[in-house]
Design an enzyme around this catalytic site. Structure first.
Site, mmCIF file in Angstrom:
data_model
loop_
_atom_site.group_PDB
_atom_site.id
_atom_site.type_symbol
_atom_site.label_atom_id
_atom_site.label_comp_id
_atom_site.label_asym_id
_atom_site.label_seq_id
_atom_site.Cartn_x
_atom_site.Cartn_y
_atom_site.Cartn_z
ATOM 1 N N GLY B 18 -66.416 22.401 -71.106
ATOM 2 C CA GLY B 18 -66.476 23.449 -69.798
ATOM 3 C C GLY B 18 -67.985 22.806 -69.199
ATOM 4 O O GLY B 18 -69.112 24.060 -68.749
ATOM 5 N N SER B 19 -68.405 21.519 -69.268
ATOM 6 C CA SER B 19 -69.242 21.689 -69.446
ATOM 7 C C SER B 19 -69.831 20.931 -67.721
ATOM 8 O O SER B 19 -70.520 20.592 -67.288
ATOM 9 C CB SER B 19 -70.705 21.011 -69.651
ATOM 10 N N ARG B 21 -70.160 22.271 -64.897
ATOM 11 C CA ARG B 21 -70.486 23.632 -64.291
ATOM 12 C C ARG B 21 -71.214 25.083 -65.361
ATOM 13 O O ARG B 21 -70.413 25.001 -65.994
ATOM 14 C CB ARG B 21 -70.106 24.140 -63.497
ATOM 15 N N ASN B 96 -67.008 25.866 -75.320
ATOM 16 C CA ASN B 96 -67.672 26.770 -74.118
ATOM 17 C C ASN B 96 -66.904 26.702 -73.617
ATOM 18 O O ASN B 96 -65.905 27.920 -72.349
ATOM 19 C CB ASN B 96 -69.051 26.303 -73.339
ATOM 20 N N SER B 148 -68.672 36.205 -76.635
ATOM 21 C CA SER B 148 -69.676 37.298 -75.182
ATOM 22 C C SER B 148 -69.706 38.846 -75.491
ATOM 23 O O SER B 148 -69.112 38.991 -76.701
ATOM 24 C CB SER B 148 -68.195 37.812 -74.187
ATOM 25 N N TYR B 161 -59.989 39.468 -71.879
ATOM 26 C CA TYR B 161 -61.135 39.167 -72.312
ATOM 27 C C TYR B 161 -61.898 39.058 -73.403
ATOM 28 O O TYR B 161 -62.330 38.565 -74.073
ATOM 29 C CB TYR B 161 -62.169 39.162 -71.212
ATOM 30 N N THR B 164 -59.704 38.418 -76.517
ATOM 31 C CA THR B 164 -60.142 36.977 -76.610
ATOM 32 C C THR B 164 -61.551 36.078 -77.514
ATOM 33 O O THR B 164 -61.322 35.548 -77.559
ATOM 34 C CB THR B 164 -59.199 35.734 -75.265
ATOM 35 N N LYS B 165 -61.999 36.887 -76.855
ATOM 36 C CA LYS B 165 -63.954 36.835 -77.049
ATOM 37 C C LYS B 165 -63.872 37.138 -78.499
ATOM 38 O O LYS B 165 -65.033 36.367 -79.508
ATOM 39 C CB LYS B 165 -64.963 37.192 -76.169
#
Lengths: 81, 253
Positions: B18-19, B21, B96, B148, B161, B164-165
């Site tokens: 996921g790099s 952005r 990520n 997160s 969310y 999931t984290k």
């Protein structure tokens, strides 16, 4: 035969078997040394020796010495005598 | 015998999922500036290749690109096979790739719920599983997961969310125990509120509220997160594993 010998040596080393132990009929969990922890060490040792990368599905499917031979043949490492 | 200062040191090979952005791109940039050979990842070939080209242009670093949906185990396996073919090993892995969605309980569609888990939790699991054998061949191998503050603190609208984290934290701790004997360190970073596309939809009041909740009085920049990731991957963190490093400006206090 050289490749079969190399694979046999990898099996003996990763599973902590005697240098003269027969491994060609070995199956997963058929000996106490081949448990799930040793399985991952065995996979790592095979990958290192034959410079291949084994997918998760194949890791799960490699349940015998014979299947390891077939797996390496699939990866292009010639192991059949 | 100490090694000669002139002895060449091989660059670390580092994959950042996921790099293309956001935080992942900031991490890739930080590692590139630190001398790593960085393998950038995006969901599409175009996004990954463009990000890799831009990073090489900006930093002079050696980069590479792989692509695929991390929620698809076959795509992840293909990515790792490519890395094996081109680099033979991984020294660093930054997990990520993730998506964000917020909704009150009872108001999030099942497709969104499933997609959040598929990318953030299951995708992280596929990535670690498929990368493990490459990491075993790495030099001082280390993994950092992006979690997160929502994983431990929670917030209105963040239930799914955050779940999931939180799954990522469970993955981090067990992986650290299991892979430690192989010399592989596994840690997580838990950002607070970060200036990324994920917060871009907030209005002025929403942003101000989050700044007020942060004792250090600002939102995090992606570079703040990248610095923490680079530290956990470095030799300076050589005896740290199974930890979660908050990079949140004190928002959890």
């Amino acid at each position: 035969m050289e490749h079969l010998d190399r694979l046999s040596t990898v099996f003996r080393g990763a599973l902590g078997l005697a240098p003269d132990a027969r491994v060609d009929a070995l199956e997963y969990r058929s000996v106490p040394q081949w448990d799930s922890l040793a399985h991952m060490s065995l996979i790592a040792a095979i990958e290192e020796e034959f410079d291949v990368m084994i997918d998760t599905d194949d890791v799960l499917d490699m349940s015998s010495f014979a299947k390891a031979v077939a797996l390496l043949e699939k990866h292009g490492a010639v192991v059949s005598g | 015998m100490p090694s000669s200062a002139a002895e060449p040191v091989e660059a670390r090979v580092s994959l950042v999922t996921g790099s293309s952005r956001g935080i992942g791109n900031a991490v890739a940039r930080r590692l590139a500036l630190g001398g790593h050979t960085v393998v950038l990842h995006g969901r599409t070939y175009e996004s990954a290749a463009a990000a890799a080209s831009a990073l090489t242009r900006d930093t002079g670093a050696k980069t590479d690109a792989v692509h695929g949906d991390v929620a698809d185990p076959a795509a992840v396996a293909d990515m790792m096979r490519e890395i094996h073919r081109r680099h033979r090993r991984l020294d660093s892995l930054v997990v990520n790739a993730g998506i964000h969605a917020a909704a009150m309980i009872g108001m999030m569609g099942s497709e969104t719920v499933e997609r959040l888990f598929q990318v953030n939790a299951i995708g992280a699991t596929h990535t670690l599983q498929s990368a493990a054998s490459l990491l075993r061949r790495g030099v001082a191998p280390a993994v950092v997961f992006l979690s997160s503050v929502m994983a431990t603190r929670g917030s209105t609208g963040q239930a799914v969310y955050g779940a999931t984290k939180a799954a990522v934290l469970g993955l981090t701790r067990s992986a650290a125990k299991e892979l430690g004997p192989a010399g592989i360190r596994v840690n997580a970073v838990a950002p607070g509120f970060v200036e990324t596309d994920m917060l871009a939809s907030l209005d002025e009041d929403g942003r101000a509220e989050r700044v007020r909740a942060t004792p250090l009085g600002r939102l995090a920049e992606p570079g703040d997160i990248a610095a923490a990731v680079a530290f956990l991957l470095s030799g300076d963190a050589g005896f740290i594993t199974g930890q979660v490093l908050g990079v949140d400006g004190g928002v959890i206090l």
